[in-house]
Design a protein around this motif. Structure first.
Motif, mmCIF file in Angstrom:
data_model
loop_
_atom_site.group_PDB
_atom_site.id
_atom_site.type_symbol
_atom_site.label_atom_id
_atom_site.label_comp_id
_atom_site.label_asym_id
_atom_site.label_seq_id
_atom_site.Cartn_x
_atom_site.Cartn_y
_atom_site.Cartn_z
ATOM 1 N N UNK A 1 -11.273 8.956 -19.365
ATOM 2 C CA UNK A 1 -12.282 9.908 -20.090
ATOM 3 C C UNK A 1 -13.117 10.442 -19.003
ATOM 4 N N UNK A 2 -13.359 9.592 -17.964
ATOM 5 C CA UNK A 2 -13.969 10.211 -16.587
ATOM 6 C C UNK A 2 -13.303 11.276 -16.013
ATOM 7 N N UNK B 1 -7.945 2.919 -29.525
ATOM 8 C CA UNK B 1 -7.817 1.338 -29.347
ATOM 9 C C UNK B 1 -6.577 0.941 -28.525
ATOM 10 N N UNK C 1 -20.924 1.550 -32.122
ATOM 11 C CA UNK C 1 -19.822 1.863 -31.414
ATOM 12 C C UNK C 1 -18.698 2.783 -32.235
ATOM 13 N N UNK D 1 -19.459 -1.328 -23.188
ATOM 14 C CA UNK D 1 -18.093 -1.294 -22.861
ATOM 15 C C UNK D 1 -17.510 0.187 -23.586
ATOM 16 N N UNK E 1 -19.652 0.625 -10.226
ATOM 17 C CA UNK E 1 -19.149 0.793 -11.390
ATOM 18 C C UNK E 1 -17.525 0.808 -11.584
ATOM 19 N N UNK F 1 -10.273 -2.095 -20.850
ATOM 20 C CA UNK F 1 -10.943 -1.202 -21.371
ATOM 21 C C UNK F 1 -11.581 -0.226 -20.480
ATOM 22 N N UNK G 1 -11.601 4.050 -20.330
ATOM 23 C CA UNK G 1 -12.891 4.806 -20.309
ATOM 24 C C UNK G 1 -12.704 5.864 -18.961
ATOM 25 N N UNK H 1 -17.135 6.637 -31.153
ATOM 26 C CA UNK H 1 -15.871 6.870 -31.135
ATOM 27 C C UNK H 1 -15.535 8.061 -32.294
ATOM 28 N N UNK I 1 -17.738 4.301 -24.258
ATOM 29 C CA UNK I 1 -17.677 5.745 -23.456
ATOM 30 C C UNK I 1 -18.290 6.821 -24.262
ATOM 31 N N UNK J 1 -15.679 11.384 -30.764
ATOM 32 C CA UNK J 1 -14.476 11.705 -29.794
ATOM 33 C C UNK J 1 -13.579 12.164 -30.793
ATOM 34 N N UNK K 1 -12.378 -1.832 -30.043
ATOM 35 C CA UNK K 1 -13.338 -0.895 -30.434
ATOM 36 C C UNK K 1 -13.354 0.194 -29.345
ATOM 37 N N UNK K 2 -12.106 0.195 -28.331
ATOM 38 C CA UNK K 2 -12.222 1.366 -27.529
ATOM 39 C C UNK K 2 -11.545 2.671 -28.121
ATOM 40 N N UNK K 3 -11.915 3.608 -27.386
ATOM 41 C CA UNK K 3 -11.101 4.902 -27.736
ATOM 42 C C UNK K 3 -10.197 5.667 -27.013
ATOM 43 N N UNK L 1 -19.910 -5.017 -26.649
ATOM 44 C CA UNK L 1 -19.259 -3.556 -27.028
ATOM 45 C C UNK L 1 -20.143 -2.430 -26.757
ATOM 46 N N UNK M 1 -11.730 -6.483 -19.937
ATOM 47 C CA UNK M 1 -12.586 -5.668 -19.265
ATOM 48 C C UNK M 1 -11.910 -4.669 -18.333
ATOM 49 N N UNK N 1 -13.139 -5.945 -27.756
ATOM 50 C CA UNK N 1 -13.093 -4.681 -26.867
ATOM 51 C C UNK N 1 -12.191 -4.094 -27.430
ATOM 52 N N UNK O 1 -15.439 1.953 -13.902
ATOM 53 C CA UNK O 1 -14.754 3.064 -14.252
ATOM 54 C C UNK O 1 -14.566 3.966 -13.137
#
Lengths: 336, 336
Positions: free
Chosen positions: B260-261, B287, A253, A283, B227, B253, B257, A257, A285, A260, B283-285, A280, B250, B280, B229
DNA sequence: GTGAAAGCGCTAACAC
DNA sequence: GTGTTAGCGCTTTCAC
């Protein structure tokens, strides 16, 4: 406190002996049907439930399984636990969960504590510290006491017991194939688990498979002290990679990122394949293409093996090693 | 099977009675120091461990806690479990983990099974189905038997027992403040947990707080069939939001995302605040900035309350409700 | 067909 | 200071 219903009470109320009542509830053919019916009726009325403790003491069985895992926050272990739980509950076993937090001492402590009439058997994944130390006497102790042990994922080769593992090497090979097939020329490997047996297995798998193609690879061991994404971004830039294999979910993951960070498009400019297929991966992207280890199935398989042993349905003294097949779950970080 | 060491064996070997041996191991002042030493020495040599079952049968205490949670794959519950485990292990309690998978029947079954001498007390979060049904007799049954229950997070107001909750409403207010302070004018709310009590609480909190500002809000209930997102992206576009509150991890996050779309920059063009602060969010981008519920502390607090009850250190018959404070963890999805 | 009694391993009140 | 005994709730052998 509401009075607990015991055999004694039922016996008194019915003017029968305790043993007759006990036998009746077990449909002992020695007892007349009339008595049986009478007893059962009252038992139901009073909602009698046998005292699990007394039964256990008598039978020397607790109907519980000790599950010892390194880290419950790790989605992989949580999934395995779920698999174990489902299978155990089906067979009317309880599970006692212990978390070692990767510590050797805690692992030892838990095994010791639970082995004294706490549980009938163990399902466990070896703590990192234990793997590093290579000390496995505490497992041997348990086995000497004839308490069956099933190890999963993080196993100790040295210990002669049942095991459930994943064909990590093959899985790693599949990851390589996937990247090559989606057009990657230069593949990097990123890992946070280089110290674990599974980490090594996977790396070997990658290295072995990559020799089939006209390319080489390189490993980045992530340092906890620095930001993962930065480390990976640098690694990608320096080596001009167009494909990354993350040997564990975090590494994978973080690699996505990192793309990105670099402004690279995934999967067009950089493809990524991860391991573990946990929460992870679903979720990120884009969503990660991963090598799935079928954690839940690992759990239920381990539980089945253990319960078979406990109920003596299986051959004794013949530990088996079951290999769960990996498979690639295709999502958005690779091209078709 | 290696012979289990019992008091009887030690007694025989030392030519003492069982009770003398038992007392010696407990440092009973009735026994002479010489005898005590002798006994302890042999006990150590033979590595004697009391049979937990027999002790339990005698004392009617199992030193185990039943933990009943809806879903172990949910990072929040995993964290709580971790908190419970640490506290329990400190106090030498085992924990028996049961997963209801949000099912009313399973919840009932587990409580029933474990209440018969399986555990001394329960720590639980009510299953979704149970919350929807509003049937709580199975909890009352347990309490009638004088088995203490501590509910956390998903609690049933109707049941008179100890509870550990989070100030979800205030937390939601903090989320609103955070977004407004980072310059948001139009704030949308996204949720996958509209059916749960906590989901409703948080929404209320948002709605209440938002009246302090010159704006309104709108809720998107995510449908599992589509979906996430895409749903969120559409929601943002249609309403021209520049801020999103995700009522669960969820949703939060997925909102990041969704940006991003849409090709929107986070946090510059869209700010997001989430709840739960689990794996989660980290670890998102970018964060996620989240409202933390301090899950681990919830777990340890619940365990402390229960153990205090069990050891009679606490007042009996006076259930308390402990509120854990939320706090905002600032990360990359909001501006300062 | 039913019941008495022993025993699983331990604790504790009560002798001696 | 040490031992005897009863009992926790149950199962099971053996007697009647």
């Amino acid at each position: 406190m509401r009075q607990k219903v015991t055999l004694k009470m039922l016996a008194q109320e019915l003017g029968l002996s305790i043993s007759t009542v006990s036998k009746s509830l077990k449909n002992d053919p020695e007892i007349s049907q009339i008595t049986i019916d009478k007893v059962k009726k009252l038992a139901k009325e009073r909602s009698y439930k046998p005292n699990a403790l007394a039964v256990s003491l008598k039978s020397n069985k607790t109907r519980s399984i000790g599950v010892v895992i390194p880290d419950i926050l790790n989605n992989f272990f949580a999934k395995v636990l779920q698999g174990i739980e489902i299978e155990a509950s089906k067979n009317n076993y309880k599970i006692i969960t212990s978390i070692t937090n990767e510590s050797f001492e805690k692992e030892k402590e838990y095994l010791d504590m639970l082995s004294y009439n706490g549980v009938d058997g163990f399902i466990l994944a070896v703590a990192q510290e234990t793997q590093t130390k290579g000390e496995f006497e505490h497992f041997e102790e348990i086995l000497k006491d004839d308490i069956p042990v099933v190890m999963f994922d993080r196993v100790a080769e040295e210990v002669y017991c049942d095991k459930v593992i994943v064909d990590d090497k093959k899985g790693a090979g599949r990851a390589v194939d996937k990247l090559i097939n989606s057009g990657c020329k230069r593949i990097g490997v990123v890992s946070t688990i280089q110290k674990l047996s599974v980490g090594k297995e996977r790396l070997e798998g990658v290295e072995k498979r990559i020799t089939s193609y006209e390319t080489t690879t390189k490993l980045l061991k992530l340092k906890k002290t620095k930001d993962y994404e930065q480390q990976i971004a640098q690694f990608i830039e320096e080596n001009n990679f167009d494909g990354i294999i993350g040997l564990d979910e975090t590494a994978a993951v973080s690699s996505v990122n990192a793309a990105n960070v670099l402004g690279k498009k995934v999967p067009d400019e950089l493809s990524v394949v991860g391991f573990t297929d946990g929460i992870l991966s679903k979720h990120s992207y884009p969503k990660l293409t991963t090598v799935s280890q079928h954690a839940k199935r690992m759990g239920s398989t381990a539980a089945k093996i253990l319960i078979d042993k406990l109920e003596l349905r299986a051959e004794r003294y013949l530990p088996e090693t079951k290999v769960i097949k990996t498979s690639i779950i295709e999502r958005g970080t690779t091209k078709n």
